[in-house]
Scaffold this motif. Structure first.
Motif: not given
Length: 283
Positions: A56-58, A45, A65, A52, A68
Motif C-alpha cells: 500500500d503506497p500510503c 512496478t 510514493r 513494492l 511509485l
C-alpha cells in the motif's frame, strides 16, 4: 536415481524461454482486452520496484510514493497531450503502451537488445494503426501518438529515432531508418508559430533514411531512394535517387535503378509533362 545425470538446459535457452513467457503474458492481456492502465502499472512496478508491487503506497515515505506513482501512466503527462489536434479517445488507448515503451528503455532490461526488440514487437500491433511482420525497433525510439503510424513488413528502426506521427507516417516494406534520424508530419507557419499544419509523410518500400537525417512533413520519399547522413529532405525524393545536403538534393541514381529513374520530366495523369523534381545532380 538415473544412471547418468540429467542434462541441464543452456542458461541462454532458459533466459530466452523466461523472456518469451513474460512477453506472452503481456500479449495475452492485450488480446484479452485487459485494462491497459493497470497492465502498465503492474508491469512497470515489477520492473522498477518489484518488492513494492503489492505494498500500500500510503504506508511508504513520500519519495517512494512519488516514484511509485510514475509507474501508472494515469499519473504522468506526455507532450502530445498538449497538441491541439490530439484524438483524446485514441490517445488514451495508446498512452499506457507509449509509457511502457518509453520506460522499458529506462529499466534494468533496457540494454537487452534481443528482449527489447521482442517487447516492442509485442506492443506495436496494439499501438500503431498498422504494423507488418518482422518489425525490428531498437531502443529510445519515440512517437507522438503511435495511432497514426503505418508500418510495413521487415521495417528496421534503429536507436534514438523520432517518428512524429501527428499528421501520419507511412513506412513501406523493407524501410531502414538509421540512428538519430527524425521524420516529421507536422509543420509550423513562419508567421504564427501556433498555426500548425499536419501533413502525411510517406517513406516508400526499400528506402533508407541514414544517420542523423531529417525528413520534413509532407515529404514523399520514393521507393528504394536514400536520404544521406545529416541531410534534410524538404521536398519529395525520387525513387532510386540518393539525396544529400541541406536542403537535400539528388547527387546520384542507384546503379540498379530502372530507366525511368533517369528521366528529367514525368507525365502526369492528365498527360502533361512536368519536371521530375530532381534528376541526378539537381534538386
Amino acid at each position: 536415481m538415473p544412471r547418468y545425470p540429467l542434462k541441464k538446459l543452456d542458461p541462454a535457452a532458459e533466459a530466452t524461454a523466461l523472456y518469451q513467457e513474460w512477453l506472452d503474458d503481456i500479449r495475452t492481456a492485450l488480446e484479452r482486452g485487459d485494462d491497459r492502465w493497470e497492465l502498465c502499472r503492474r508491469t512497470l512496478t515489477g520492473l522498477f520496484y518489484p518488492g513494492l508491487r503489492d505494498v500500500d503506497p500510503c504506508t511508504l515515505p513520500l519519495t517512494p510514493r512519488v516514484a511509485l506513482a510514475q509507474m501508472d501512466a494515469r499519473n504522468v503527462t506526455l507532450e502530445p497531450e498538449y497538441y491541439g489536434e490530439v484524438d483524446t479517445e485514441k490517445f488514451n488507448q495508446c498512452k499506457p503502451l507509449l509509457w511502457m515503451w518509453q520506460m522499458f528503455d529506462r529499466s534494468p532490461l533496457g540494454g537487452n537488445v534481443h528482449l527489447g526488440v521482442q517487447f516492442r514487437r509485442t506492443l506495436a500491433p496494439f499501438l500503431f494503426k498498422r504494423v507488418g511482420r518482422n518489425f525490428k525497433c531498437f531502443h529510445n525510439v519515440e512517437f507522438s501518438y503511435g495511432y497514426n503510424m503505418e508500418v510495413g513488413d521487415d521495417v528496421v528502426v534503429h536507436r534514438n529515432v523520432l517518428l512524429d506521427d501527428r499528421g501520419g507516417i507511412v513506412l513501406g516494406n523493407g524501410v531502414s531508418i538509421s540512428d538519430y534520424a527524425n521524420i516529421y508530419s507536422h509543420t509550423h507557419s513562419i508567421v504564427d508559430q501556433v498555426d500548425v499544419s499536419n501533413l502525411k509523410t510517406v517513406i516508400d518500400d526499400g528506402v533508407r533514411i541514414t544517420y542523423h537525417a531529417t525528413v520534413l512533413a509532407g515529404t514523399h520519399v520514393g521507393a528504394n531512394a536514400m536520404v544521406g547522413a545529416m541531410a534534410v529532405a524538404t521536398k519529395d525524393v525520387r525513387p532510386y535517387h540518393v539525396n544529400v545536403g541541406i536542403p537535400a538534393k539528388s547527387v546520384r541514381v542507384k546503379p540498379n535503378a530502372p530507366p525511368e529513374a533517369y528521366k528529367l520530366t514525368l507525365r502526369r495523369e492528365d498527360g502533361a509533362e512536368v519536371p521530375a523534381g530532381g534528376g541526378a545532380g539537381e534538386g
